[in-house]
Design an enzyme around this catalytic site. Structure first.
Site, short mmCIF file in Angstrom:
data_model
loop_
_atom_site.label_atom_id
_atom_site.label_comp_id
_atom_site.label_asym_id
_atom_site.label_seq_id
_atom_site.Cartn_x
_atom_site.Cartn_y
_atom_site.Cartn_z
N ASP A 132 0.84 -1.20 0.00
CA ASP A 132 0.00 0.00 0.00
C ASP A 132 0.88 1.26 0.00
O ASP A 132 0.60 2.23 -0.71
CB ASP A 132 -0.91 -0.01 1.23
CG ASP A 132 -1.69 -1.31 1.35
OD1 ASP A 132 -2.51 -1.59 0.47
OD2 ASP A 132 -1.44 -2.06 2.31
N HIS A 183 -4.76 -3.15 6.67
CA HIS A 183 -4.58 -3.44 5.23
C HIS A 183 -5.94 -3.85 4.67
O HIS A 183 -6.26 -5.02 4.52
CB HIS A 183 -3.55 -4.55 5.00
CG HIS A 183 -3.57 -5.04 3.58
ND1 HIS A 183 -3.12 -4.28 2.53
CD2 HIS A 183 -4.01 -6.20 3.04
CE1 HIS A 183 -3.29 -4.96 1.40
NE2 HIS A 183 -3.83 -6.12 1.68
P1 NAX Z 1 -2.67 -18.12 -3.89
O1 NAX Z 1 -4.06 -18.68 -3.69
O2 NAX Z 1 -2.07 -18.12 -5.24
O3 NAX Z 1 -1.66 -18.89 -2.91
C1 NAX Z 1 -1.97 -19.18 -1.58
C2 NAX Z 1 -1.34 -20.50 -1.28
O4 NAX Z 1 -1.52 -20.76 0.10
C3 NAX Z 1 -1.96 -21.67 -2.06
O5 NAX Z 1 -0.93 -22.35 -2.79
C4 NAX Z 1 -2.56 -22.56 -0.96
O6 NAX Z 1 -2.43 -23.94 -1.26
C5 NAX Z 1 -1.70 -22.16 0.24
N1 NAX Z 1 -2.33 -22.42 1.54
C6 NAX Z 1 -3.63 -22.37 1.89
N2 NAX Z 1 -3.78 -22.73 3.17
C7 NAX Z 1 -2.55 -22.99 3.65
C8 NAX Z 1 -2.05 -23.44 4.91
N3 NAX Z 1 -2.88 -23.67 5.93
N4 NAX Z 1 -0.72 -23.63 5.06
C9 NAX Z 1 0.11 -23.42 4.02
N5 NAX Z 1 -0.31 -23.01 2.79
C10 NAX Z 1 -1.61 -22.81 2.62
O7 NAX Z 1 -2.72 -16.66 -3.25
P2 NAX Z 1 -1.67 -15.47 -3.40
O8 NAX Z 1 -2.07 -14.63 -4.57
O9 NAX Z 1 -0.30 -15.99 -3.33
O10 NAX Z 1 -2.07 -14.61 -2.10
C11 NAX Z 1 -1.82 -15.09 -0.80
C12 NAX Z 1 -2.48 -14.21 0.24
O11 NAX Z 1 -1.94 -12.90 0.17
C13 NAX Z 1 -3.98 -14.06 0.10
O12 NAX Z 1 -4.58 -14.17 1.38
C14 NAX Z 1 -4.13 -12.64 -0.40
O13 NAX Z 1 -5.39 -12.08 -0.05
C15 NAX Z 1 -3.01 -11.96 0.31
N6 NAX Z 1 -2.55 -10.65 -0.20
C16 NAX Z 1 -2.10 -9.75 0.70
C17 NAX Z 1 -1.58 -8.53 0.32
C18 NAX Z 1 -1.06 -7.57 1.33
O14 NAX Z 1 -0.61 -6.49 0.91
N7 NAX Z 1 -1.07 -7.86 2.63
C19 NAX Z 1 -1.57 -8.12 -1.11
C20 NAX Z 1 -1.68 -9.27 -2.05
C21 NAX Z 1 -2.61 -10.37 -1.63
O15 NAX Z 1 -3.93 -9.99 -1.91
#
Ligand code: NAX
Length: 326
Positions: free
Chosen positions: A159, A187
């Site tokens: 952000d 966030h």
């Molecule tokens: P993806 O869905 O591509 O990847 C997430 C991964 O986490 C998947 O491979 C899934 O298998 C794995 N996963 C799920 N549960 C798990 C667990 N209990 N233990 C280990 N792995 C697990 O998502 P991605 O685009 O990489 O985003 C990840 C997270 O970042 C999301 O929650 C998203 O909302 C968040 N974000 C946060 C941002 C921030 O600025 N704080 C910005 C970007 C993003 O939106």
């Protein structure tokens, strides 16, 4: 050469990590003289994809990459970990309420908090990325009493960087001349991007743009930038989020530049009247692996009101998940 450090990363087969892991291994996060061991956690169905990520990491022949561990066991992933990047989380499914997402992801972070508490280096530095990032960090903290709460942070650097770009575009100036940008709060769309203390090439930003632009155009543009990327790309920000994590950890571990600060969601000490103990984004400076909230900034009534709204949202999120911590 320094001893290698252990970096545990969750959600390691996901989108963000496909950008993030390679940059950690190349030394962009912790320095070009710091060898790393990557300890990667995924859910069992994603382990095959994770193995492919490992193959690609190995095929880069990064001089600083000493080992890559792939596992679906959090106790293995966090064993003796010095850094924890908490990216893994469930996305919001169709028809799912925000409260359900909070609870589902909250469960992941309460479980991981307990495991980290038992197996990680007690001085582990944690950055939570998975949403709702601030509240997930709060839940993790409450489940990991052996850790110093100052070492549990959440990501608002994306952000912060988005805000720098918007101001650069508006003023026609280069991004590297923009200092002291601030993101207050959660966030989420209640975040408070604030240019009142920002400078552009040494000049006050507030004198270069009008207040109506700052309050009515800049603020919502930054707060809703994630949604704008989703609608253009069909999925959420990945490379820029990974970049935010690299910047967040790099500033925390190696320090911020003299005359500048960064935004990090950190354990509130009550500064600016925000409830103590919430994980709230503040302007911070970093030195010797520690952060300090920038104090003494004068905020307008408008900004204070927005900061309070974001605090209220964090209090509500926490109260929704109160069964996940004592
Ligand atoms: P993806 O869905 O591509 O990847 C997430 C991964 O986490 C998947 O491979 C899934 O298998 C794995 N996963 C799920 N549960 C798990 C667990 N209990 N233990 C280990 N792995 C697990 O998502 P991605 O685009 O990489 O985003 C990840 C997270 O970042 C999301 O929650 C998203 O909302 C968040 N974000 C946060 C941002 C921030 O600025 N704080 C910005 C970007 C993003 O939106």
């Amino acid at each position: 050469m320094k001893q290698p450090v252990r970096v545990a990363v969750t959600g390691a087969a996901g989108q963000i990590c496909y950008s993030l892991l390679f940059r950690i291994a190349s030394g962009e996060m912790l320095g070009k003289d710091q060898p790393v061991i990557l300890q990667l956690l995924e859910i069992t169905p994603a382990l095959k994809v994770l193995e492919a990520v490992k193959m690609e990491l190995n095929d880069c022949a990064f001089p600083l990459l000493h080992d890559v561990v792939c596992t679906d066991d959090a106790a293995v992933a966090f064993k003796d970990a010095d850094y924890g990047l908490m990216v893994g989380a469930k996305p919001r499914g169709p028809g799912m309420e925000r409260a359900d997402l909070l609870k589902d992801n909250g469960k992941i972070f309460s479980t991981l908090g307990k495991i980290i508490n038992d197996v990680a280096n007690p001085a582990i530095k944690i950055c939570v990325v998975g949403n709702p990032a601030n509240t997930n960090a709060y839940i993790l903290m409450k489940n990991a009493p052996n850790l110093n709460p100052r070492n549990i942070t959440a990501l608002t650097r994306l952000d912060h960087n988005r805000a720098i770009y918007q101001l650069a575009e508006k003023t026609g100036k280069a991004m590297n001349g923009i200092k002291k940008m601030t993101i207050w709060g959660n966030h989420s769309t209640t975040q408070v991007p604030d240019i009142a203390h920002t400078s552009v090439d040494g000049e006050a930003a507030a004198g270069m743009v009008d207040t109506a632009w700052a309050n009515e155009a800049f603020m919502p543009k930054v707060a809703k930038r994630g949604a704008e990327v989703i609608s253009a790309r069909g999925s959420s920000s990945a490379a820029s989020a990974a970049n935010g994590v690299i910047d967040h950890m790099n500033s925390w571990v190696l320090g911020t530049e003299e005359g500048d600060w960064v935004s990090m969601a950190v354990f509130s000490d009550g500064s600016y009247g925000i409830e103590e103990g919430l994980i709230y984004s503040y302007p911070v400076t970093c030195k010797d692996g520690d952060w300090t909230i920038v104090t003494g900034l004068e905020n307008s009534d408008f900004i204070v009101q927005k900061m309070k709204e974001s605090e209220k949202e964090l209090q509500e999120e926490r109260d929704t998940c109160s069964d996940l911590f004592a």
